[in-house]
Design a protein around this motif. Sequence first.
Motif, PDB file in Angstrom:
ATOM      1  N   VAL A   1     -13.585 -17.000 -21.107  1.00 13.99           N
ATOM      2  CA  VAL A   1     -12.359 -16.331 -20.661  1.00 13.99           C
ATOM      3  C   VAL A   1     -11.355 -16.220 -21.801  1.00 13.99           C
ATOM      4  O   VAL A   1     -10.815 -15.150 -22.082  1.00 13.99           O
ATOM      5  CB  VAL A   1     -11.737 -17.083 -19.466  1.00 13.99           C
ATOM      6  N   VAL A   2     -11.097 -17.341 -22.463  1.00  8.82           N
ATOM      7  CA  VAL A   2     -10.146 -17.383 -23.575  1.00  8.82           C
ATOM      8  C   VAL A   2     -10.922 -17.386 -24.885  1.00  8.82           C
ATOM      9  O   VAL A   2     -11.689 -18.316 -25.160  1.00  8.82           O
ATOM     10  CB  VAL A   2      -9.237 -18.626 -23.486  1.00  8.82           C
TER      11      VAL A   2
ATOM     12  N   SER B   1      -6.977 -15.053 -27.290  1.00  6.52           N
ATOM     13  CA  SER B   1      -6.937 -13.779 -26.566  1.00  6.52           C
ATOM     14  C   SER B   1      -7.778 -13.899 -25.311  1.00  6.52           C
ATOM     15  O   SER B   1      -8.567 -14.842 -25.157  1.00  6.52           O
ATOM     16  CB  SER B   1      -7.437 -12.632 -27.455  1.00  6.52           C
ATOM     17  N   ILE B   2      -7.618 -12.929 -24.430  1.00 11.39           N
ATOM     18  CA  ILE B   2      -8.354 -12.930 -23.170  1.00 11.39           C
ATOM     19  C   ILE B   2      -9.486 -11.904 -23.256  1.00 11.39           C
ATOM     20  O   ILE B   2      -9.269 -10.764 -23.699  1.00 11.39           O
ATOM     21  CB  ILE B   2      -7.427 -12.593 -21.988  1.00 11.39           C
TER      22      ILE B   2
ATOM     23  N   GLU C   1     -12.189 -10.049 -18.465  1.00 12.00           N
ATOM     24  CA  GLU C   1     -11.204 -10.819 -17.698  1.00 12.00           C
ATOM     25  C   GLU C   1      -9.890 -10.048 -17.596  1.00 12.00           C
ATOM     26  O   GLU C   1      -9.187 -10.132 -16.577  1.00 12.00           O
ATOM     27  CB  GLU C   1     -10.975 -12.178 -18.364  1.00 12.00           C
ATOM     28  N   GLN C   2      -9.542  -9.292 -18.636  1.00  9.99           N
ATOM     29  CA  GLN C   2      -8.370  -8.423 -18.548  1.00  9.99           C
ATOM     30  C   GLN C   2      -8.524  -7.427 -17.411  1.00  9.99           C
ATOM     31  O   GLN C   2      -7.576  -7.165 -16.659  1.00  9.99           O
ATOM     32  CB  GLN C   2      -8.170  -7.668 -19.869  1.00  9.99           C
TER      33      GLN C   2
ATOM     34  N   MET D   1      -1.634 -14.442 -18.175  1.00 11.99           N
ATOM     35  CA  MET D   1      -2.408 -14.877 -19.333  1.00 11.99           C
ATOM     36  C   MET D   1      -2.187 -16.358 -19.616  1.00 11.99           C
ATOM     37  O   MET D   1      -3.140 -17.105 -19.879  1.00 11.99           O
ATOM     38  CB  MET D   1      -2.016 -14.053 -20.560  1.00 11.99           C
TER      39      MET D   1
ATOM     40  N   LEU E   1      -4.162 -18.419 -17.221  1.00 11.95           N
ATOM     41  CA  LEU E   1      -5.586 -18.452 -17.569  1.00 11.95           C
ATOM     42  C   LEU E   1      -5.838 -19.436 -18.700  1.00 11.95           C
ATOM     43  O   LEU E   1      -6.802 -20.217 -18.664  1.00 11.95           O
ATOM     44  CB  LEU E   1      -6.070 -17.061 -17.973  1.00 11.95           C
ATOM     45  N   ILE E   2      -4.971 -19.425 -19.711  1.00 14.29           N
ATOM     46  CA  ILE E   2      -5.129 -20.359 -20.827  1.00 14.29           C
ATOM     47  C   ILE E   2      -4.994 -21.798 -20.335  1.00 14.29           C
ATOM     48  O   ILE E   2      -5.779 -22.682 -20.709  1.00 14.29           O
ATOM     49  CB  ILE E   2      -4.088 -20.054 -21.932  1.00 14.29           C
TER      50      ILE E   2
END
Length: 563
Positions: free
Chosen positions: A156-157, A298-299, A303-304, A451, A454-455
Amino acid sequence: MISDAETIEQGACLRPDVCIVGAGAAGISLALSLIGQGLQVLLLESGRMQEDATTQALYAGEVVDERLHSPPDKYRQRRLGGSTAIWGGRCVPFDPIDFEKRDWVADSGWPISHDDLEPFYPQANQIAEAGRYAYDADEVFGPGGAPLIRQLVSKVVRTNSLERFSCPTNFGERYEARLRVARDIEVLLGANCTRVVLEAGGHAVREISVSTLGGKRFRVAARSTVLALGGLETARLLLASRDVAPLGVGNDHDVVGRYYMCHIAGNVGQLTLSGSPSEVQHAYLRTPEGIYCRRRLSIAPEEQRRCHLLNAVARLHFPRIADPAHANGVLSGLFLARNFISYEYSKRLRDGEEGGLALQAKHLRNVLCDPLDTAAFLGHWALKRTLAARKYPSVILRNRTNRFSLEMHAEQAPRRESRVTLTDSVDALGVPRLRVDWRYHPQDIASVRRMLDLIAVELQHTGAGRLEYNPATLEEELMRFGAYGGHHVGTTRMGVDRRTSVVDADCRVHGVDNLYIASSSVFPTSSQANPTLTLVALTLRLGKHIGQRLRAVVPSGEQEVQA
């Protein structure tokens, strides 16, 4: 050849094959790409070799809210090389997802794809002096290279994307000699384009009007005219050229000046990483060819799409400089020296000045209590930045605690109501000045928040650390300094629909056969990336198109054209 516009005869009409207006990154790159193609190129630059206050004042204008956007004469330079005289050199390509039509991003989608532009990125890298076109850490350093965060292994990340840094290269200084010796290029300094004059039907440029601050006026009637004036001035010139088109050139549908974007940026949250500081690689690395580069968070694009995110990156960063609670002598030294640093880099040091002498005393105490690190930093800065030809890109400090903030650099969604217009006042040459009404949208802030979430989840899941931030203050932290830097994007956007765009896929103004735009103003969306590298790549693509088109057309009165 480089000469001064004051030497041109009053009232003369110059007739090159290509006239490029503006000698910044785009204008110089375009001129270089046309060398040896059998075309005579005229490159007009308002300024001269060095900054001049009178010329720079031509940029002055109004801002609706200076808390959100700096005055229009800041972050830009009116001189040979343009704003590359003051840029930081960060080079990053746009991502494939940036060119896509995304149903969660209104007015997104380019009329070209990433594949259309990718062949021009390697040459853009070379012109910008950012080394080879390689932006994946494994490709550059091999799979055994030091990871950004050793424990963070996630689909994801992502932590493998790189940003590369130019010297930073001043295009004017770097390519001056080449422009002087090129037989097919003439550069005129001190030449200000004040109007684009269309043919009676409005379908082609008849000529452009050029003036000097010394009072000289002449015209240029080129087979093709390219406006390379930057994201703000290009829109200004089109709007001010109203002789044939009452609303301005290319503005039949009131699009010129709209969809104005910058980037959403700021330091947020507290990131606490597990393990030893040696397992975190947050400093700049040097590639085998000697180019500084740095990893980011970054993503992943899938996932974006799933989470309906705008594109963004996050960099590991130190705490907010203006707050002396960081107890770091180097950061406090930077704060105390803010008045001796250029506007472009000092603006973010000025937050917190309301503390006055008491605040300065706390920062001075930090410097005095941290003499070894402060002295080491000054030595490093002198050798690696001040005296070096290829400069260390920015301040990076040794981190003993594994605590960081996240420096966000995020895409802004295009919005029609964010725009630049003309005022009733004029500059010294009679051109109406700009009024900047930059706006952001709740979607821009909400995307950064998602974002960060998610991180945070991935850090916890992998055991790499934890991220804490306050959602209630996120907007304030991201908007503390308003629109980020000199990234002026979108005011003459590219598209297939004339109702929502100004230029087509070849950067040609809709309905005007021989008028092109080479500027980040044509970008329909802003990506996570700084615009310069993509601007140069897009300009090289435009140069190929113009060269092929003009060589294929026989000018009136000639029998043939040499290829």
